[in-house]
Design a protein around this motif. Structure first.
Motif, mmCIF file in Angstrom:
data_model
loop_
_atom_site.group_PDB
_atom_site.id
_atom_site.type_symbol
_atom_site.label_atom_id
_atom_site.label_comp_id
_atom_site.label_asym_id
_atom_site.label_seq_id
_atom_site.Cartn_x
_atom_site.Cartn_y
_atom_site.Cartn_z
ATOM 1 N N LEU A 31 31.377 45.051 54.996
ATOM 2 C CA LEU A 31 32.586 45.314 55.780
ATOM 3 C C LEU A 31 32.242 45.084 57.247
ATOM 4 N N LEU A 35 36.915 47.682 59.663
ATOM 5 C CA LEU A 35 36.731 48.006 58.245
ATOM 6 C C LEU A 35 35.367 48.658 58.026
ATOM 7 N N ALA A 36 34.390 48.321 58.872
ATOM 8 C CA ALA A 36 33.067 48.945 58.761
ATOM 9 C C ALA A 36 33.056 50.306 59.436
ATOM 10 N N GLY A 40 35.097 52.197 56.618
ATOM 11 C CA GLY A 40 33.799 52.421 55.983
ATOM 12 C C GLY A 40 33.365 53.873 56.069
ATOM 13 N N ILE A 55 40.459 45.113 47.915
ATOM 14 C CA ILE A 55 40.275 44.339 49.140
ATOM 15 C C ILE A 55 40.919 42.978 48.962
ATOM 16 N N THR A 70 33.994 40.786 54.315
ATOM 17 C CA THR A 70 35.363 40.763 54.811
ATOM 18 C C THR A 70 35.480 39.766 55.950
ATOM 19 N N SER A 74 41.140 40.260 56.241
ATOM 20 C CA SER A 74 40.943 41.111 55.060
ATOM 21 C C SER A 74 41.659 42.447 55.238
ATOM 22 N N LEU A 76 41.923 46.404 53.276
ATOM 23 C CA LEU A 76 41.283 47.260 52.292
ATOM 24 C C LEU A 76 42.152 48.491 52.047
#
Ligand code: ZN
Length: 239
Positions: A31, A35-36, A40, A55, A70, A74, A76
């Motif tokens: 990710l 997203l990370a 995340g 995803i 990603t 992207s 999620l």
């Protein structure tokens, strides 16, 4: 975890998670960016409940077998309300959680013979990193740690002045007032403070200094860097 992008030296948050499905196979998904750091972290906080995720738009590569990553577009979703997710949930609850998932890809399995069971599969003790100075010399390496913060140096520069648009470091505008962003090539009257904080962490095997970036430092300190700076100014002017 952040990665320094070579092209412009910008740091980008990255987080590897391991996902599996009814096939009994597991694969690592990297990710990136929000997203990370945001999603995340949300996933990490709820990992014990084995969240189901969907995803959309992933990049497939053959790095270490097969890996997924990603990209900008992207999306999620966590525990989405859809029949496929319910099916996966009942499979996981009945047999999935007891299964040792084999990684997808040919040569990835060599060092992972125990199978990948959770997103903590890359967790190591601090000594694993501190005892091996060659780690990360050729290319970045990534680990998860479970450690506590044992010290925060009080006299460090805990933040930098960042561009409100791109978060990169700004400098004083030499042709007038305000701040100059090299990345955006523009001058702005205001800037933002973003944490880049060094903390000492400890686990049973030792200790290490770790850089903590804005989103995570906000969680540790409990307020934004701008807010902390405001408090600091109040306190110092009161003395
Ligand atoms: Zn900028």
């Amino acid at each position: 975890m952040t990665i320094r992008r070579k092209i412009d030296n910008e740091t980008i948050p990255k987080r590897d998670i391991v996902v599996a499905d009814e096939s009994g196979k597991a694969v690592t998904v990297s990710l990136w960016n929000d997203l990370a750091s945001i999603t995340g972290q949300e996933l990490l906080d709820m990992v014990d409940s084995s969240p189901i995720i969907v995803i959309r738009s992933l990049k497939v590569s053959d790095f270490q077998g097969v890996s997924l990553s990603t990209v900008g577009k992207s999306t999620l979703a966590i525990n989405p309300d859809m029949p496929e997710a319910q099916k996966l949930r009942s499979w996981y609850d009945s047999e999935g959680k007891g299964t040792s998932m084999a990684p997808i890809g040919a040569d990835m399995g060599a060092s992972r013979t125990g199978g990948l069971k959770s997103m903590y599969s890359d967790r190591v003790f601090l000594s694993h990193i501190t005892s091996d100075p060659t780690l990360g010399q050729d290319k970045p390496v990534f680990f998860s740690l479970n450690a506590f913060i044992s010290h925060i140096k009080p006299d460090q520069n805990m933040w930098y002045r960042a561009c409100k648009t791109c978060n990169k470091k700004v400098t004083d505008y030499t042709l007038g007032s305000g701040y100059w962003c090299e990345g955006c090539q523009k001058n702005d009257a205001d800037c933002l403070l973003r944490y880049i904080m060094v903390v000492k962490v400890s686990d049973p095997t030792g200790e290490a200094w770790v850089s903590v970036f804005n989103e995570h430092a906000e969680k540790i300190i409990g307020c934004s860097a701008d807010e902390l700076d405001r408090i600091r100014k109040e306190v110092t002017s009161a003395i």
